[in-house]
Enzyme design. Sequence first.
Site, PDB file in Angstrom:
ATOM      1  N   ASP A  88      38.596  36.476  45.229  1.00 18.43           N
ATOM      2  CA  ASP A  88      39.241  36.188  43.941  1.00 18.43           C
ATOM      3  C   ASP A  88      40.754  36.041  44.109  1.00 18.43           C
ATOM      4  O   ASP A  88      41.346  36.597  45.039  1.00 18.43           O
ATOM      5  CB  ASP A  88      38.919  37.326  42.955  1.00 18.43           C
ATOM      6  N   ASN A 127      31.268  29.695  36.606  1.00 16.03           N
ATOM      7  CA  ASN A 127      32.470  28.921  36.963  1.00 16.03           C
ATOM      8  C   ASN A 127      32.416  27.465  36.475  1.00 16.03           C
ATOM      9  O   ASN A 127      33.437  26.772  36.485  1.00 16.03           O
ATOM     10  CB  ASN A 127      32.737  28.960  38.473  1.00 16.03           C
TER      11      ASN A 127
HETATM   12  C1  IPE Z   1      34.177  35.666  40.519  1.00 15.48           C
HETATM   13  O1  IPE Z   1      35.473  35.353  40.224  1.00 15.48           O
HETATM   14  C2  IPE Z   1      33.461  34.477  41.107  1.00 15.48           C
HETATM   15  C3  IPE Z   1      33.893  34.071  42.438  1.00 15.48           C
HETATM   16  C4  IPE Z   1      34.759  34.670  43.200  1.00 15.48           C
HETATM   17  C5  IPE Z   1      33.260  32.867  42.927  1.00 15.48           C
HETATM   18  P1  IPE Z   1      35.912  34.864  38.767  1.00 15.48           P
HETATM   19  O2  IPE Z   1      37.357  34.586  38.848  1.00 15.48           O
HETATM   20  O3  IPE Z   1      35.025  33.741  38.332  1.00 15.48           O
HETATM   21  O4  IPE Z   1      35.590  36.134  37.868  1.00 15.48           O
HETATM   22  P2  IPE Z   1      36.193  36.575  36.465  1.00 15.48           P
HETATM   23  O5  IPE Z   1      36.050  35.417  35.526  1.00 15.48           O
HETATM   24  O6  IPE Z   1      37.619  36.933  36.706  1.00 15.48           O
HETATM   25  O7  IPE Z   1      35.370  37.764  36.077  1.00 15.48           O
HETATM   26  C1  IPE Z   2      38.438  32.627  43.190  1.00 22.36           C
HETATM   27  O1  IPE Z   2      39.721  32.409  42.708  1.00 22.36           O
HETATM   28  C2  IPE Z   2      37.685  31.364  43.475  1.00 22.36           C
HETATM   29  C3  IPE Z   2      36.659  31.025  42.482  1.00 22.36           C
HETATM   30  C4  IPE Z   2      36.275  31.767  41.490  1.00 22.36           C
HETATM   31  C5  IPE Z   2      35.998  29.770  42.641  1.00 22.36           C
HETATM   32  P1  IPE Z   2      39.996  32.062  41.188  1.00 22.36           P
HETATM   33  O2  IPE Z   2      39.927  30.584  41.025  1.00 22.36           O
HETATM   34  O3  IPE Z   2      39.112  32.834  40.302  1.00 22.36           O
HETATM   35  O4  IPE Z   2      41.493  32.524  41.042  1.00 22.36           O
HETATM   36  P2  IPE Z   2      42.117  33.354  39.836  1.00 22.36           P
HETATM   37  O5  IPE Z   2      41.266  34.566  39.667  1.00 22.36           O
HETATM   38  O6  IPE Z   2      42.080  32.463  38.636  1.00 22.36           O
HETATM   39  O7  IPE Z   2      43.497  33.672  40.283  1.00 22.36           O
HETATM   40 MG    MG Z   3      39.229  34.664  39.448  1.00 19.85          MG
END
Ligand code: IPE
Ligand code: IPE
Ligand code: MG
Length: 258
Positions: free
Chosen positions: A33, A81
Site C-alpha cells: 500500500d 480497486n
Molecule cells: C489494498 O489497498 C489493496 C491492495 C494493496 C491491492 P487499498 O489502498 O485498496 O485499501 P484501502 O482502500 O485503503 O482500504
Molecule cells: C497500493 O497503493 C496499490 C494498489 C492498491 C493497487 P495505492 O494505490 O492504494 O496507494 P495509496 O494508498 O492511495 O497511497
Molecule cells: Mg491504498
Amino acid sequence: MFSWLNNNNQSEMPEKKELDPDNIPAHVAIIMDGNGRWAQKRHLPRVAGHKQGMNTVKTITKAASNLGIKVLTLYAFSTENWKRPEDEVNYLMKLPVDFFDDFVPELIANNVRVNVMGYTDQLPQKTQTAVANAIKDTQDCDGMVLNFALNYGSRAEITTAVQTIAKSVQQGELKPEDISSEMISAHLMTAPLGQYQDPDLVIRTSGEERISNFLLWQIAYSEFVFMAPHWPEFTADLLNQAVYEYQHRKRRFGGLTK
Ligand code: IPE
Ligand code: IPE
Ligand code: MG
C-alpha cells in the site's frame, strides 16, 4: 511494536538484526500500500507510484527468495480497486504485462514459480495472457512461489466457496454436518498452496492498519507487522526487519507457550 518500524529515516535505523535461519516465516503476505501517496508527495501522478512499486516487487521477490521464504503473496489489485478512475485502473491492468515481459527470465534464474489468485477471467485479455504465460514459463521452478492476488477479494472468495459447497449439499453429495474447516479451506483460492495456504506473517506498508478484504479466513493466526514506509520505498532491509519482529513474537494458536 518496535519504534523503528515506524521510522522512515533509514540513517536512524539500528544495525542490521541477525535472523534465525530456522524460523523464517514460510508464507509471507504483503498488502503493498501507499503507491499513490508516495507519488503525490513527489508531485508525480499516482501511476508513477505504481510504476516504482513494480520495481519494489522485483527487489522484494529476490530478497524473499534469498531468505528462504516458501510463498510470497502480494496483494496487487483488489475486487474493490475497480472503483478507481478508469485511467488508473487501465494502468494497473497493464503493469502485469510489463512486469512479466521484463522479469520472467530473472524469476526462472531464481527458481521462482508464479501463481495468481483472483477472478482473473474478469481481467482484460492482454493481462490474462501475460499472467497465463508467466505461470506456464515458470511452471518447472520449484523454489519460492510468487503468488499474486489480482482482482482478489476475500469476501467474494468465501462467497464463491460457500456457493460451491451448497451445490454439493443440494445435489445430495454432502451432508451439512460433513462441512469442515478443512473443506472450506480446500475451496478457497489459496488451496493450491497446500501446507502453506495460511500466511505466517502479513505485512502492510504505508502506515494503514487494516486488512482491506485480504485473506480473511487464512489470517486467523497470522502475525501482523504494519510499517510506515510506502510500498515504492520498501526495501530488503525493511523485509528483514519485519521478519525479525516476527521471530520475536510468541505464536500460541490458542494454547500456551512452551
Ligand atoms: C489494498 O489497498 C489493496 C491492495 C494493496 C491491492 P487499498 O489502498 O485498496 O485499501 P484501502 O482502500 O485503503 O482500504
Ligand atoms: C497500493 O497503493 C496499490 C494498489 C492498491 C493497487 P495505492 O494505490 O492504494 O496507494 P495509496 O494508498 O492511495 O497511497
Ligand atoms: Mg491504498
